[in-house]
Design a protein around this motif. Sequence first.
Motif, short mmCIF file in Angstrom:
data_model
loop_
_atom_site.label_atom_id
_atom_site.label_comp_id
_atom_site.label_asym_id
_atom_site.label_seq_id
_atom_site.Cartn_x
_atom_site.Cartn_y
_atom_site.Cartn_z
N VAL A 113 -2.28 -17.51 -71.02
CA VAL A 113 -3.17 -17.60 -69.87
C VAL A 113 -2.72 -16.54 -68.87
CG1 VAL A 113 -4.12 -19.07 -68.08
CG2 VAL A 113 -3.40 -20.07 -70.26
N MET A 114 -3.64 -15.65 -68.47
CA MET A 114 -3.27 -14.60 -67.54
C MET A 114 -4.09 -14.74 -66.26
SD MET A 114 -3.08 -11.33 -70.05
CE MET A 114 -2.18 -11.41 -71.60
N ASP A 115 -3.40 -15.01 -65.17
CA ASP A 115 -4.08 -15.22 -63.89
C ASP A 115 -4.12 -13.91 -63.11
OD1 ASP A 115 -5.24 -16.22 -61.67
OD2 ASP A 115 -3.58 -17.52 -61.08
N GLU A 116 -5.26 -13.30 -63.07
CA GLU A 116 -5.47 -12.03 -62.38
C GLU A 116 -4.36 -11.02 -62.66
OE1 GLU A 116 -7.42 -11.52 -58.83
OE2 GLU A 116 -7.61 -13.66 -58.39
N PRO A 117 -4.14 -10.71 -63.94
CA PRO A 117 -3.02 -9.82 -64.26
C PRO A 117 -3.22 -8.40 -63.73
CG PRO A 117 -4.38 -10.18 -66.19
CD PRO A 117 -4.91 -11.08 -65.12
N SER A 118 -4.46 -8.01 -63.49
CA SER A 118 -4.70 -6.63 -63.08
C SER A 118 -4.58 -6.44 -61.58
CB SER A 118 -6.10 -6.20 -63.56
OG SER A 118 -7.07 -7.04 -62.98
N ALA A 119 -4.43 -7.57 -60.84
CA ALA A 119 -4.44 -7.46 -59.38
C ALA A 119 -3.31 -6.57 -58.87
CB ALA A 119 -4.34 -8.85 -58.75
N VAL A 120 -2.17 -6.57 -59.59
CA VAL A 120 -1.02 -5.81 -59.10
C VAL A 120 -0.90 -4.45 -59.78
CG1 VAL A 120 0.31 -7.83 -58.47
CG2 VAL A 120 0.48 -6.95 -60.78
N LEU A 121 -1.89 -4.11 -60.62
CA LEU A 121 -1.74 -2.90 -61.44
C LEU A 121 -2.62 -1.75 -60.97
CD1 LEU A 121 -1.69 -4.46 -65.01
CD2 LEU A 121 0.22 -3.93 -63.51
N ALA A 122 -2.13 -0.55 -61.18
CA ALA A 122 -2.95 0.64 -60.94
C ALA A 122 -3.88 0.83 -62.13
CB ALA A 122 -2.06 1.86 -60.75
N HIS A 123 -4.82 1.78 -61.98
CA HIS A 123 -5.90 1.89 -62.96
C HIS A 123 -5.40 2.17 -64.37
CE1 HIS A 123 -10.06 2.23 -64.06
NE2 HIS A 123 -9.76 3.34 -64.72
N ASP A 124 -4.49 3.15 -64.52
CA ASP A 124 -4.07 3.49 -65.88
C ASP A 124 -3.19 2.40 -66.47
OD1 ASP A 124 -2.32 4.20 -63.83
OD2 ASP A 124 -1.14 5.46 -65.18
N GLU A 125 -2.53 1.64 -65.60
CA GLU A 125 -1.73 0.52 -66.09
C GLU A 125 -2.63 -0.59 -66.64
OE1 GLU A 125 2.05 0.98 -63.03
OE2 GLU A 125 0.33 -0.24 -62.47
N VAL A 126 -3.81 -0.71 -66.05
CA VAL A 126 -4.76 -1.71 -66.53
C VAL A 126 -5.18 -1.35 -67.95
CG1 VAL A 126 -7.04 -2.71 -66.19
CG2 VAL A 126 -5.58 -2.29 -64.22
N GLU A 127 -5.39 -0.05 -68.19
CA GLU A 127 -5.74 0.39 -69.54
C GLU A 127 -4.68 -0.05 -70.54
OE1 GLU A 127 -8.35 1.80 -71.05
OE2 GLU A 127 -9.25 1.19 -69.14
N ASN A 128 -3.43 0.15 -70.15
CA ASN A 128 -2.32 -0.23 -71.02
C ASN A 128 -2.30 -1.74 -71.25
OD1 ASN A 128 -0.02 0.47 -72.54
ND2 ASN A 128 1.24 -0.41 -70.90
N LEU A 129 -2.56 -2.51 -70.17
CA LEU A 129 -2.62 -3.96 -70.28
C LEU A 129 -3.67 -4.36 -71.31
CD1 LEU A 129 -1.95 -6.85 -69.11
CD2 LEU A 129 -3.86 -6.48 -67.57
N PHE A 130 -4.82 -3.69 -71.25
CA PHE A 130 -5.90 -4.03 -72.16
C PHE A 130 -5.52 -3.71 -73.60
CE2 PHE A 130 -9.61 -3.79 -68.92
CZ PHE A 130 -9.06 -4.88 -68.29
N ARG A 131 -4.81 -2.59 -73.77
CA ARG A 131 -4.37 -2.23 -75.11
C ARG A 131 -3.48 -3.34 -75.69
NH1 ARG A 131 -0.11 -0.23 -77.21
NH2 ARG A 131 0.94 0.07 -75.21
N ILE A 132 -2.58 -3.84 -74.83
CA ILE A 132 -1.69 -4.91 -75.29
C ILE A 132 -2.47 -6.17 -75.60
CG2 ILE A 132 0.17 -6.45 -74.54
CD1 ILE A 132 1.23 -4.06 -72.90
#
Lengths: 588, 360
Positions: free
Chosen positions: A250-269
């Motif tokens: 369960v991920m609660d707003e995981p992208s809130a603390v991330l910059a744009h390219d980091e979000v891409e990496n999060l999605f890859r994972i």
Amino acid sequence: MTAPEPARDDRPTDRPATDTPTSGNPTAATASPAKNTPAGSSAAGSTPGASTPAGSTATGSTATGSGSAASNGTAAADGQRERDGIGEVVLRLDGVVKTFPGVRALDGVQLEVRAGEVHCLLGQNGAGKSTLIKVLAGVHHADEGSISWLGEPFAPASPQAAMRAGIATIYQELDLVDDLSVAENAFLGHEESRGGFLRRRSTAARTKQILARLGHDHISPRRLVRSLPAAGKQIVSMARALSHDARLIVMDEPSAVLAHDEVENLFRIIRELTAQGIAVIYISHRLEEIRDIGDRVTVLKDGRTTAANLPARSTPTRELVSRMTGRTIEYVFPPREVKTGTTPLLQVEGLSREGEFADASLTVKAGEIVGIAGLVGSGRSELLETIFGARPADSGTVTLNGKRITSIGGAVRAGMGMAPEERKSQALLLDEPIYRNMTLATFSGYARGGFTDVGKERAAAEETAEALELRPRDVSRAVRTLSGGNQQKVVVGRWLLGGTKLLLLDEPTRGVDVGARAELYQVIADLAARGVGVLLVSSEVPEVLGLADRVLVMREGHLIHEAPASEIDEATVLDLVMAGSLMEGEPA
Amino acid sequence: MTDQTTKASLPAQSPPVEPPPAPAGQRQSPANWFKGDGAEPLRRNLGLIGVLVILVIIGAATRPELYGDATWVKNNTFTILQQASAIGVVTVGMTFVIIGGGIDLSVGAIIAVAGVWSTTLATQSYGTMGMIFTALVVGVAVGLINGVLISYGRLVPFIATLAMMVAARGVAAQISGKQTQVSANTTINDIASTRFLGIPLLVYILALVVAAGWVLLNRTTFGRRTVAVGGNPEAARLAGINVKFHTVLLYALSGLCCGIAAVMLTSQATSAQAAMANLYELDAIAAAIIGGTLLSGGRGTIIGALFGVLVFSTITNLFAINNLSTEAQNMVKGAIIVAAVLVQQFRYKSLTQLLGRTKS
């Protein structure tokens, strides 16, 4: 046990909404989970391929709530067309209810999550998302309704129990210990040990393995978490989830603390995890992300599921937003005559703070209520605190009645008052009596030669308590004993006593029940009627629209829109706040 | 209903310097400072008073022949009070610091520096007032350094005052050349032996400091700020209170109390040395804590701290009249600290539970 490259080939990142026919057998995608699931969960992990997509879809639509059955029927069909590779149902919630004193936080939640899918939860603040994930994580226990996990009834007694069962939660506020290493954090609470001695080498090796699985084997397991950036910390949180062999993350707003390219990496994972058959519940306010990563969407409103299993990519934004809005809770806003001054009382120009907000300019006139709408983390609270002088600005100016404000002392003397977001930790002395809390900013004014005059203070506090309809009226009661709404009145009363000209309100009705809200709204309106300027921040869009004369929308540190409250509606604000695509046209 | 009319308008706004006039009956003049909650400190400290009574009963039971003699009892009481006087003064300052959210481990060392500095031959040549002035100024100055390090240097109070505890003893040893400095000033030396109306002067000093401390904490803006700063520093800051500056003042106040205590101890011993007031920091903290002061700040009473000091000096006296070892005495003191805190926790818990019930 390496990153599943072949699986990614089967699941291109840019998937068209209707590319896969319902009948297509998702051989490649369902096979990969079995291949790539870690040994610890192989028994359960190999099952997804067994159930046919058509069968599970049928169960899905019957399981959803009766109130939204019509929409769910089509939603489920759409969801099926959306993509394949989704396995059997692993988690099913039916009619889950959770009440707290005075609040029905969950009021019949339906949710169905399948292995290998990214299931998005959408809902406004207060819709019950946080409570829901806490029920899943074993922090809260459901009062009613059924939860089944891997086909069996599920009622985790503790967060540890939920973890052991295979449900891991990554909270918005990452719960890592800064001064422990990556490996120690990943295995916190279930350390590998022999005879009480930590097995550091094997822990490090296992952590390395998990990090490699996440595509981040360059992070050393021995590195201190403190030294990692926000994105790195999130990787560690995920490593912790995987260290438990989690089957649902369960991920609660995981992208809130991330910059744009980091979000891409999060999605890859996330894509790699789902390819291994792990289910993900993804909470975000950003619609574009949901369209990018999500498979199906469940919408919550006021603790109820208003739509379940909508296809993430093809559901029109209009429909999603309409499922989230239209309150059943009545907001009673007092009617009021707006009589604002002509010259600005507060003038903020080009105010910036590195990493928080940039180039914010706004004005508030006497008697005017200005509302700022924005998500948590958009920089709105930081902006308010900077205006108040509680945080030093990097650049820009704040002037009140022509006086430059640079410190709290200066702000208070110039006639500014603030009711901060965290009432209990930032505003109140909980064990002290009401009257002392009310006079906290002004008690020197009641003193003669440094000696306080309790009689005067009490009299003034009693008068204010009466005007604010504070309950109980006895001002010698400790503030701790008051309800949330009455505690907020004490904070507002403090600034009333100080002759405040401008009041900054940060989430004034957080933790305040419905009845007390209406009273607080009345208090705020009364203040404005007497010529006090009010700058209000709230995550509840209807509140901003109902109270304010003028609305500013804040997103990612920028004030992106300004409009009179009468010329903007909830859906537009919500869309601006979430950076959706309402303005850019609908997806096909 | 009058409710309707009062609801219509909020109270008239007025600047904080001119608060709305209160009904005449509610005005507080210095004369009724002590009214209303006058018995409250006694009620709150019933436990400690009970302990004191028990200690006296034990004393009377173990040495009935002494307690039969009224003159001895009177003199013994003064002995206990005199022993409590210097540490009592220090505890008042310590209580302020702890209520304000800090801790001062350097009080014993500050006393040593102040005592030694005020008894150098050079200082003694300035006479009685010169010596007293020096002790007080040195105390305040060291306290100010503590406060500035903590507030503006952002050191943790524990660390800053621990460092000061070590360093100030060093300074005292340096100044005195590790020698005991005898006071040749008879006025200073006579303070300890002088009695007024049959009561030792030191006891008057203690009473005066305690009274001043009580008024300062309960009846002044300084006291109000102290509770706010210790109870919720963020709320205090956002209410416009200068938390950092106030913290500096608290440590300076503690230093001032140490200066007063240095004069009292110098008078009692007719000398000062670098090792004087050894472990006073622990006795003062312990007394404040068993007197009901919350170590995390925001809550505490001066009267409770005074009773804490009296319990300790009565125990010391009890062991002395029975010719028992200080080792046994320390064990009992340790047990009393633990017991007092346990009792308080229990009481606070049941109180909040009670309040929770009335709320719902």
